[in-house]
Design a protein around this motif. Structure first.
Motif, PDB file in Angstrom:
ATOM      1  N   TRP A 278      -1.014  -0.068  -3.788  1.00 62.77           N
ATOM      2  CA  TRP A 278      -2.418  -0.089  -3.361  1.00 62.77           C
ATOM      3  C   TRP A 278      -2.814   1.215  -2.663  1.00 62.77           C
ATOM      4  O   TRP A 278      -2.018   1.815  -1.938  1.00 62.77           O
ATOM      5  CB  TRP A 278      -2.673  -1.265  -2.440  1.00 62.77           C
TER       6      TRP A 278
ATOM      7  N   HIS B 190       0.838  -1.206   0.000  1.00 63.17           N
ATOM      8  CA  HIS B 190       0.000   0.000   0.000  1.00 63.17           C
ATOM      9  C   HIS B 190       0.869   1.252   0.000  1.00 63.17           C
ATOM     10  O   HIS B 190       1.938   1.294   0.622  1.00 63.17           O
ATOM     11  CB  HIS B 190      -0.972  -0.010   1.175  1.00 63.17           C
TER      12      HIS B 190
ATOM     13  N   MET C 100      -8.209  -1.935   2.645  1.00 65.63           N
ATOM     14  CA  MET C 100      -7.762  -2.776   1.520  1.00 65.63           C
ATOM     15  C   MET C 100      -8.622  -2.630   0.256  1.00 65.63           C
ATOM     16  O   MET C 100      -8.900  -3.602  -0.440  1.00 65.63           O
ATOM     17  CB  MET C 100      -7.725  -4.258   1.925  1.00 65.63           C
TER      18      MET C 100
ATOM     19  N   ASP D 106      -2.293  -6.395   2.894  1.00 64.97           N
ATOM     20  CA  ASP D 106      -3.080  -6.428   1.654  1.00 64.97           C
ATOM     21  C   ASP D 106      -3.186  -7.847   1.124  1.00 64.97           C
ATOM     22  O   ASP D 106      -2.997  -8.105  -0.061  1.00 64.97           O
ATOM     23  CB  ASP D 106      -2.459  -5.500   0.609  1.00 64.97           C
TER      24      ASP D 106
ATOM     25  N   HIS E  12      -5.916   1.475   1.658  1.00 58.88           N
ATOM     26  CA  HIS E  12      -5.627   0.357   2.547  1.00 58.88           C
ATOM     27  C   HIS E  12      -5.949   0.735   3.990  1.00 58.88           C
ATOM     28  O   HIS E  12      -6.528  -0.062   4.721  1.00 58.88           O
ATOM     29  CB  HIS E  12      -4.139   0.005   2.379  1.00 58.88           C
TER      30      HIS E  12
END
Length: 586
Positions: free
Chosen positions: A282, A238, A290, A360, A285
């Motif tokens: 990502w 993330h 997430m 994640d 998160h």
């Protein structure tokens, strides 16, 4: 040797420059904010400069912007305590009785009436914060206060979220699993003070929380390195954060991914890789739980199922003053992962744990073999800080650049590079199915020892035992293929066996590691996740229940279906192994 070229190409200076840029120029990377968008653009630009095919993707995410909270002790004596609203908390102001429930799992509510009260919970101890909030809400509490980790005098306040659904919620999860209560975080020092007060008599508090929750555009970044084949390894972490620099979590991870992508793009351009590498930076998160990794799994389902050989999660590398390398993986990678990490680190202590659903880890349903690793502290150090295995400053404003040590970051880069190199170049993937079979068989034997009427667990055990034999043969065939000299025979066997091992993982990873199965996401902190075949977690309780009780009747329905899911998966895995072995026997 090409791997030595990889190591020589890795640049700590480049990674550290990324880390400094992110923490200094792009702090407070909360999903849906301007800095989060800037972070996505930075990752995209750096990947493009390195030669990757990079893109940003924007989509709606249910995120939150929490603010400082007010916590005031009303009785037995007036006292103001510093607090911060937890993300996804309700905005509210209320007075109420405080009740200390320690870890605040379901067992801690036994015999307690929390309706209309404010629950005090210890953050470090299971279940996770999100699950604590869900339990408190379902039990009728009016509010929640979580006390942080650290030593007994630690004043750090941890940012965090109480959003239980993993990823953007479905309509059902939005209604059932989103705690609707005010929640705030306080320090370990103040939490212990409140515990002592509660132990001495009634405590009344005033709690006022404020958070802006809602759907915002969020942007993630992904990249691809083409090695000329369809197969690829997914590497992700993330890039969003809480307030402040958040150096370890996860600016350091983003820096590592950018540097590794640069180096492996060069290796691909030299024709040294047999598989490609995809990256995922990502977003959402932290405050959104997430969201973008879950969306990536949903949107790229076909390609992931068909071509992805595994998922490497990079989160919080390079933590200063650490001395133990902590590994997590699915059982099918354990032997290889511990061996190559030990070879890379020499005498540094290793710990391995079965990868559970945190960080994640959004790809169990897809059926990906998963691995992760970071530097952590000794058991004694962790115990002395109330389980602050990521540092007392984790998720706090104190997570500054000095929490990352250059030598620790360089060590993590070397370890990750070794893992990636082997997963991208080995003819036969380092997957072993026999350890998975052994773990499944052991769990089913535990259940079979406590029979439940009309649930044929003995039959499931026989299926598992039969598959274990096939898995051992499949692993042996893979070992033989690894020993063949490079050439067409090895390539043919590798292609054949890799396909069988990946197909088996697609079936057994969701069984071994999820409650809901392949097509959903377990909520964050679901207590059953700690067990192999999580869907069978209630077995002992139902087996011991009164056969005339509602608990037994409803639990039986749940478990007979879980058992049927188990045998179907085992039958499918056995069929894959039998088909794989047939041409090798001639």
């Amino acid at each position: 040797m090409p791997f030595q070229d990889i190591l020589q190409s890795l640049s700590l200076d480049r990674a550290w420059q990324h880390l400094e840029t992110i923490t200094t120029d792009i702090p407070s990377r909360l999903a849906g904010s301007e800095n989060a968008r800037r972070m996505a653009e930075y990752a995209d630009a750096e990947q493009r400069a390195a030669g990757l095919a990079s893109r940003t993707t924007t989509f709606p995410g249910l995120v939150s912007f929490p603010e400082p909270a007010v916590l005031r002790i009303l009785e037995p004596e007036p006292l103001d305590i510093e607090a911060f609203t937890l993300a996804q908390s309700q905005t509210a102001a209320l007075d109420g009785e405080l009740i200390d429930l320690g870890p605040a799992g379901w067992a801690d509510y036994a015999g307690q009436d929390v309706r209309g009260k404010i629950v005090l919970a210890e953050l470090p101890y299971a279940p996770a914060r999100h699950e604590k909030a869900l339990i408190a809400w379902r039990a009728g509490a009016r509010g929640l206060i979580t006390a942080n980790w650290g030593d007994e005098q630690c004043e750090a306040i941890a940012f965090g979220s109480i959003k239980s659904p993993w990823g953007n919620p479905t309509p059902e999860a939005l209604e059932r699993d989103m705690p609707q209560l005010p929640a705030a975080s306080i320090s370990r020092r103040d939490g212990l003070r409140l515990q002592r007060m509660c132990a001495s008599g009634p405590v009344r508090v005033h709690l006022a929380t404020r958070a802006e929750n809602g759907w915002r555009p969020v942007t993630m970044t992904s990249g691809e390195i083409d090695a000329g084949t369809s197969e690829f390894l997914l590497v992700g972490g993330h890039m969003d954060s809480w307030f402040g620099p958040q150096a370890t979590d996860n600016a350091a991870g983003s820096a590592c991914i950018l540097e590794l992508a640069r180096v492996f793009q060069r290796a691909a351009s030299r024709g040294e890789l047999r598989r490609g590498l995809h990256t995922g930076f990502w977003m959402a998160h932290e405050t959104g739980t997430m969201i973008s990794s879950t969306r990536y799994a949903d949107v790229h389902w076909d390609r992931l199922r068909r071509d992805c050989v595994g998922y490497l999660q990079i989160d919080q590398p390079g933590i200063a003053e650490t001395s133990v390398f902590q590994l997590h993986s699915t059982e099918d990678l354990r032997e290889w992962l511990t061996r190559v990490t030990s070879e890379t680190l020499g005498n540094m202590p290793l710990r391995w744990g079965r990868q559970s659903k945190n960080g994640d880890s959004s790809f169990f349903g897809v059926g990906l073999s998963c691995l992760a690793g970071l530097l952590s502290f000794t058991h004694e150090e962790i115990a002395a800080t109330a389980l602050a295995n990521l540092g007392w400053y984790h998720h706090s404003i104190h997570n500054t650049l000095d929490r990352v040590a250059p030598d620790r970051l360089e060590l993590c880069l070397r370890v990750y590079a070794r893992w990636i190199w082997e997963l991208l170049t080995l003819p036969v993937l380092p997957i072993q199915q026999a350890p998975v079979a052994a773990a499944l068989l052991a769990r089913l034997n535990e259940c079979a020892a406590q029979p439940i009427d009309d649930i044929d667990m003995a039959g499931a055990v026989e299926r598992a035992r039969a598959y274990a034999g096939l898995a051992t043969r499949l692993d042996a065939a893979a070992d033989l293929a690894r020993q063949l000299p490079p050439g067409s025979e090895q390539e043919q066997r590798a292609t054949h066996l890799n396909a069988a091992m990946l197909a088996t993982s697609r079936v057994l990873v969701p069984l071994a590691s999820t409650v809901v199965g392949a097509y959903g996401q377990d909520r964050y902190g679901h207590a059953w996740q700690r067990n192999v075949i999580p869907a069978l977690t209630p077995w002992a309780a139902v087996a011991g229940a009164d056969r005339d009780s509602e608990a037994f009747a409803t639990g039986w329905v749940e478990l007979v279906r879980a058992r049927n899911r188990v045998v179907d998966a085992l039958d499918a895995a056995s069929s894959i192994a039998e088909r794989a072995m047939a041409p090798l026997a001639t």
